[in-house]
Design a protein around this motif. Structure first.
Motif, PDB file in Angstrom:
ATOM      1  N   TYR A  51       0.842  -1.197   0.000  1.00 11.51           N
ATOM      2  CA  TYR A  51       0.000   0.000   0.000  1.00 11.51           C
ATOM      3  C   TYR A  51       0.875   1.244   0.000  1.00 11.51           C
ATOM      4  CZ  TYR A  51      -4.085   2.881   1.331  1.00 11.51           C
ATOM      5  OH  TYR A  51      -5.106   3.810   1.373  1.00 11.51           O
ATOM      6  N   LEU A  52       0.815   2.014  -1.079  1.00 11.91           N
ATOM      7  CA  LEU A  52       1.575   3.250  -1.193  1.00 11.91           C
ATOM      8  C   LEU A  52       0.743   4.395  -0.630  1.00 11.91           C
ATOM      9  CD1 LEU A  52       2.716   1.257  -3.428  1.00 11.91           C
ATOM     10  CD2 LEU A  52       3.574   3.296  -4.564  1.00 11.91           C
ATOM     11  N   LYS A  53       1.255   5.007   0.427  1.00 12.08           N
ATOM     12  CA  LYS A  53       0.541   6.081   1.111  1.00 12.08           C
ATOM     13  C   LYS A  53       1.403   7.341   1.148  1.00 12.08           C
ATOM     14  CE  LYS A  53      -1.993   5.035   4.690  1.00 12.08           C
ATOM     15  NZ  LYS A  53      -2.380   4.622   6.068  1.00 12.08           N
ATOM     16  N   ILE A  60       5.954   9.628  -0.414  1.00  6.73           N
ATOM     17  CA  ILE A  60       5.245   8.355  -0.552  1.00  6.73           C
ATOM     18  C   ILE A  60       6.030   7.261   0.162  1.00  6.73           C
ATOM     19  CG2 ILE A  60       4.501   6.596  -2.209  1.00  6.73           C
ATOM     20  CD1 ILE A  60       3.983   8.894  -4.203  1.00  6.73           C
ATOM     21  N   HIS A  62       5.732   2.981   1.912  1.00  9.80           N
ATOM     22  CA  HIS A  62       5.054   1.696   1.779  1.00  9.80           C
ATOM     23  C   HIS A  62       4.452   1.249   3.100  1.00  9.80           C
ATOM     24  CE1 HIS A  62       7.281   0.201  -2.091  1.00  9.80           C
ATOM     25  NE2 HIS A  62       6.791   1.423  -2.199  1.00  9.80           N
ATOM     26  N   TRP A 237      -2.278   2.156  -4.686  1.00 10.76           N
ATOM     27  CA  TRP A 237      -1.986   3.570  -4.442  1.00 10.76           C
ATOM     28  C   TRP A 237      -3.152   4.207  -3.700  1.00 10.76           C
ATOM     29  CZ3 TRP A 237       2.414   6.186  -6.510  1.00 10.76           C
ATOM     30  CH2 TRP A 237       3.206   5.431  -7.379  1.00 10.76           C
ATOM     31  N   ALA A 241      -1.411   9.529  -2.342  1.00  7.36           N
ATOM     32  CA  ALA A 241      -0.111   9.133  -2.893  1.00  7.36           C
ATOM     33  C   ALA A 241      -0.143   9.215  -4.416  1.00  7.36           C
ATOM     34  CB  ALA A 241       0.251   7.722  -2.444  1.00  7.36           C
ATOM     35  N   PHE A 242      -1.241   8.785  -5.000  1.00  3.68           N
ATOM     36  CA  PHE A 242      -1.384   8.842  -6.456  1.00  3.68           C
ATOM     37  C   PHE A 242      -1.340  10.288  -6.942  1.00  3.68           C
ATOM     38  CE2 PHE A 242      -4.139   9.161 -10.222  1.00  3.68           C
ATOM     39  CZ  PHE A 242      -3.460   8.315 -11.076  1.00  3.68           C
ATOM     40  N   LEU A 245       2.160  11.501  -7.103  1.00  2.46           N
ATOM     41  CA  LEU A 245       2.909  10.940  -8.229  1.00  2.46           C
ATOM     42  C   LEU A 245       2.908  11.898  -9.413  1.00  2.46           C
ATOM     43  CD1 LEU A 245       4.255   8.671  -9.933  1.00  2.46           C
ATOM     44  CD2 LEU A 245       1.944   7.802 -10.378  1.00  2.46           C
ATOM     45  N   THR A 309       8.046   5.469 -12.126  1.00  4.79           N
ATOM     46  CA  THR A 309       7.336   4.791 -11.032  1.00  4.79           C
ATOM     47  C   THR A 309       8.276   4.014 -10.115  1.00  4.79           C
ATOM     48  OG1 THR A 309       6.918   2.785 -12.350  1.00  4.79           O
ATOM     49  CG2 THR A 309       5.259   4.545 -12.457  1.00  4.79           C
ATOM     50  N   TYR A 312       9.132   5.078  -6.490  1.00  2.00           N
ATOM     51  CA  TYR A 312       7.998   4.996  -5.572  1.00  2.00           C
ATOM     52  C   TYR A 312       7.665   3.546  -5.211  1.00  2.00           C
ATOM     53  CZ  TYR A 312       7.292   9.770  -7.295  1.00  2.00           C
ATOM     54  OH  TYR A 312       7.464  11.087  -7.642  1.00  2.00           O
TER      55      TYR A 312
END
Length: 360
Positions: A51-53, A60, A62, A237, A241-242, A245, A309, A312
């Protein structure tokens, strides 16, 4: 008489797709239904999704999230209904016109509630930009459609539905002076202020971030069509976080290119949707996307390569996914693989026909 299992996918018992029918195994359907099943299989294996937060420094990081939390219900229970390519009804009230369909909406069969809406992006590892690098530098290209940005905007706006004044304060002043939102020359000078406003909004709801995009990965041996032994996993994501990006990419591109690229335009789209929501309490998403094109086709919001990407997503799981190719037969069931209809690409056929070039 021997038991005959119909074609199916692990965990998906109740769905708006009939997997016994070949028409539900086309590329577009498979690219969302297989990932939904893969995440359910991860849960069954006692594993969680990466889970990318976003943290308070706008970095960002993990974490992990169970598929049960991601779907809002036990993914293999009798209660969950998988509704693919469906509108996420809770957001309908936030927009003018119809809300775009989301790749996967989970529903509760018991109480008829709409549980979660998830965008799904099945991505190959490595992509063309990283396939010649060392294996631990492989990355995935991510291509995002405009509808995902509408869903993102609504996932943020809903937290201000009853407090538009708070959103107005976070946005700040000066944007009413923009004479023509459709002209890039009037927008470029304001993009940095837009980004700062989005950052303020994000930080104000940091503890409310939630999953937005599920990004399953499938790994091959370099750029060959052969699956790696450890080939499947799932990254997720959060909405915030998205956002970071493409804001990160937009900031770099605006400095280097001083033009409105797709990533910069996406930042403008998101800001304009939130700005309009602060004033009107609704988002006219079609008008924003259609009118703010800046001489670029709006068939997609943006795309970022694996080199972008990778920083991240970098992790041991990216280098060595946890699900093996032998386990695919535990996900695709009842001979479902025989109903697949892969694209017939001439370059792929040539690549996989080395005998053509052997001396006679």
């Amino acid at each position: 008489m021997p038991y005959h299992q119909e074609p199916s996918l692990f965990g998906i018992k109740h769905s708006n797709r009939n997997f016994a029918s070949k028409e539900n195994w086309g590329k577009n359907q498979f690219n969302s239904s297989f990932p939904a099943s893969l995440a359910a299989f991860l849960e069954h294996q006692g594993l969680e999704n990466v889970y990318l937060k976003l943290n308070k420094s706008l970095q960002i990081y993990h974490s992990s999230i169970s598929t049960a939390e991601l779907y809002g219900a036990n993914p293999i229970s009798e209660d969950i209904f998988y509704s693919f390519e469906s509108p996420y009804v809770p957001f309908q009230q936030l927009v003018i016109g119809n809300f775009p369909r989301v790749d996967l909406v989970t529903l509760s069969r018991n109480n008829r509630l709409c549980l979660k809406g998830i965008e799904i992006k099945l991505t190959a590892l490595p992509d063309n930009s990283t396939c010649d690098l060392a294996e631990d530098k492989f990355g995935c290209e991510l291509v995002i459609r405009p509808d995902t940005i509408v869903y993102l905007a609504c996932s943020i706006a809903i937290h201000f539905r009853d407090n538009l004044s708070d959103l107005i304060a976070l946005i700040g002043e000066g944007f009413e002076a923009i004479e023509d939102w459709q002209e890039g020359i009037h927008i470029r000078s304001s993009v940095f202020k837009m980004r700062e406003a989005i950052d303020r909004i994000i930080l104000s709801i940091l503890d409310k971030q939630e999953p937005l995009v599920m990004q399953p990965i499938w790994k091959t041996e370099g750029k060959s069509p052969k699956l790696s032994e450890n080939c499947l996993d799932v990254f997720v994501w959060s909405n915030l976080a998205f956002t970071q990006l493409f804001l990160d990419v937009a900031r770099r591109e605006l400095i280097a290119l001083r033009t409105i690229t797709r990533q910069v335009r996406t930042a403008v789209w998101l800001f304009k949707m939130l700005y309009d929501f602060s004033l009107n309490g609704q988002i006219d998403h079609r008008r924003v996307i259609d009118e703010l094109s800046y001489d670029t086709k709006n068939d997609k919001a943006f795309a970022v390569s694996g080199k972008v990407t990778y920083p991240y997503m970098r992790s041991e799981i990216l280098t060595k996914p946890r699900i093996t190719k032998q386990q695919i037969k535990e996900i695709i069931l009842g001979g479902g693989q025989n109903l697949l209809s892969p694209e017939r690409r001439f370059d792929a056929i040539i690549f996989n026909s080395p005998e053509i070039f052997e001396p006679i």
